[in-house]
Motif scaffolding. Structure first.
Motif, PDB file in Angstrom:
ATOM      1  N   LYS A   1      -0.382   9.102  -1.032  1.00  0.00           N
ATOM      2  CA  LYS A   1      -1.095   9.003  -2.308  1.00  0.00           C
ATOM      3  C   LYS A   1      -1.872  10.288  -2.570  1.00  0.00           C
ATOM      4  O   LYS A   1      -2.619  10.754  -1.709  1.00  0.00           O
ATOM      5  CB  LYS A   1      -2.063   7.815  -2.288  1.00  0.00           C
TER       6      LYS A   1
ATOM      7  N   ASN B   1      -2.032  12.800  -9.815  1.00  0.00           N
ATOM      8  CA  ASN B   1      -2.009  11.487  -9.172  1.00  0.00           C
ATOM      9  C   ASN B   1      -0.554  11.059  -8.983  1.00  0.00           C
ATOM     10  O   ASN B   1       0.230  11.088  -9.936  1.00  0.00           O
ATOM     11  CB  ASN B   1      -2.715  10.437 -10.041  1.00  0.00           C
TER      12      ASN B   1
ATOM     13  N   GLU C   1       2.091   8.419  -6.145  1.00  0.00           N
ATOM     14  CA  GLU C   1       2.175   7.518  -5.002  1.00  0.00           C
ATOM     15  C   GLU C   1       3.632   7.378  -4.557  1.00  0.00           C
ATOM     16  O   GLU C   1       4.541   7.405  -5.383  1.00  0.00           O
ATOM     17  CB  GLU C   1       1.632   6.131  -5.366  1.00  0.00           C
TER      18      GLU C   1
ATOM     19  N   GLU D   1      -4.657  11.709  -5.183  1.00  0.00           N
ATOM     20  CA  GLU D   1      -5.659  11.111  -6.060  1.00  0.00           C
ATOM     21  C   GLU D   1      -6.494  12.205  -6.726  1.00  0.00           C
ATOM     22  O   GLU D   1      -7.310  12.866  -6.068  1.00  0.00           O
ATOM     23  CB  GLU D   1      -6.543  10.185  -5.220  1.00  0.00           C
TER      24      GLU D   1
ATOM     25  N   GLN E   1       0.835  -1.196   0.000  1.00  0.00           N
ATOM     26  CA  GLN E   1       0.000   0.000   0.000  1.00  0.00           C
ATOM     27  C   GLN E   1       0.872   1.250   0.000  1.00  0.00           C
ATOM     28  O   GLN E   1       1.876   1.306   0.702  1.00  0.00           O
ATOM     29  CB  GLN E   1      -0.912   0.009   1.234  1.00  0.00           C
ATOM     30  N   PRO E   2       0.502   2.271  -0.791  1.00  0.00           N
ATOM     31  CA  PRO E   2       1.307   3.495  -0.764  1.00  0.00           C
ATOM     32  C   PRO E   2       1.245   4.177   0.593  1.00  0.00           C
ATOM     33  O   PRO E   2       0.187   4.199   1.233  1.00  0.00           O
ATOM     34  CB  PRO E   2       0.666   4.358  -1.860  1.00  0.00           C
TER      35      PRO E   2
ATOM     36  N   TYR F   1       5.731   4.704  -1.942  1.00  0.00           N
ATOM     37  CA  TYR F   1       5.618   3.497  -1.131  1.00  0.00           C
ATOM     38  C   TYR F   1       6.663   3.488  -0.016  1.00  0.00           C
ATOM     39  O   TYR F   1       7.697   4.153  -0.114  1.00  0.00           O
ATOM     40  CB  TYR F   1       5.774   2.261  -2.027  1.00  0.00           C
TER      41      TYR F   1
END
Length: 267
Positions: A33, A51, A53, A35, A29-30, A55
């Motif tokens: 993030k 957008n 991300e 969005e 899962q990032p 990690y």
């Protein structure tokens, strides 16, 4: 009474497998993030459905020229600018409605553009300000954190009593990064770490960033100096006129002369 694992030897193995799978899922899962983020300054739209991300354990660079929207992206993450649509997530929680203080308390530590030390405080006091989020802890961890960052930044050890505003630009940048580390962050956000520094000092700053990266610290670096930023990054995004136009590995962006000429102004 038998435990579930004693009653069925396979149960314990399945539980271990489930735990391992959950850990892998969390890692997938990032940590950060953005969005479809849209922001405005007055009537001018700055960010346009951004957008991206980051990690856990990654170093990610956001690149672009002047007025591309890089600093607005950083301010949006930190809650200084509120998006009119879209969402910002950190650690699986939505943060775009939070104050800057609340965002920082969640584990995001900024290294602002132009360093932004407290100019009338000593270096030691500036570093302790980074540990302020842990002020309620009753332990010796603050001194342990101080020892750790001074080991990473030996040049500022002998400057602890010096007033922050009297340091050189390179020394101030080191203190700013060390102050962020004092917060024991989940992620460090760096805004233009090379700005205003001589080339030799830029190299030194990025050597330190590489050392921090080796500890597994997650970093998001907003930068104009594409070559230096990509030299330490895992991945990169290129922002142009408020839109993400390139998303690729740092290696691929570095190797592509077309990308660097078209979007980063480099030969």
């Amino acid at each position: 009474m038998l435990s579930e694992s004693e009653a069925d030897p396979g149960t314990g193995q399945m539980q271990q497998s489930a735990t391992a799978a959950a850990t892998e899922t969390d890692a997938a899962q990032p940590l950060l993030k953005l969005e479809d983020v849209v922001t405005y300054y007055g009537s001018i739209r700055i960010l346009k459905e951004v957008n991206l991300e980051v990690y856990p354990g990654e170093v990610v660079s956001l690149l672009g020229g002047n007025a591309s929207g890089k600093t607005t992206t950083m301010k949006t993450i930190l809650g200084l600018v509120k998006p009119v649509s879209g969402a910002v997530w950190f650690g699986g929680k939505r943060i775009d409605g939070l104050s800057t203080g609340e965002v920082i308390a969640m584990g995001l530590a900024p290294v602002p553009e132009a360093r932004r030390l407290f100019p009338t405080m000593t270096v030691r006091e500036n570093l302790l300000m980074g540990a302020y989020v842990h002020r309620r802890e009753k332990s010796n961890r603050t001194q342990e954190d101080m020892d750790r960052v001074l080991e990473l930044f030996p040049a500022i050890r002998e400057r602890l009593g010096q007033i922050g505003g009297t340091l050189s630009g390179g020394e101030q940048q080191m203190v700013a990064v060390a102050r962020a580390l004092m917060a024991r962050p989940k992620m460090i956000l760096m805004d233009e770490p090379s700005m205003g520094l001589a080339p030799a000092l830029v190299e030194k700053v990025y050597e330190i960033i590489a050392e921090i990266e080796a500890t597994g610290t997650t970093m998001f670096i907003v930068e104009q100096n594409a070559t230096m930023a990509l030299s330490v990054a895992d991945r990169g995004y290129v922002l142009q006129n408020g839109r993400i136009v390139i998303s690729d590995t740092a290696e691929n962006i570095l190797k592509s002369e077309n990308i660097r000429k078209a979007y980063l102004g480099e030969v």
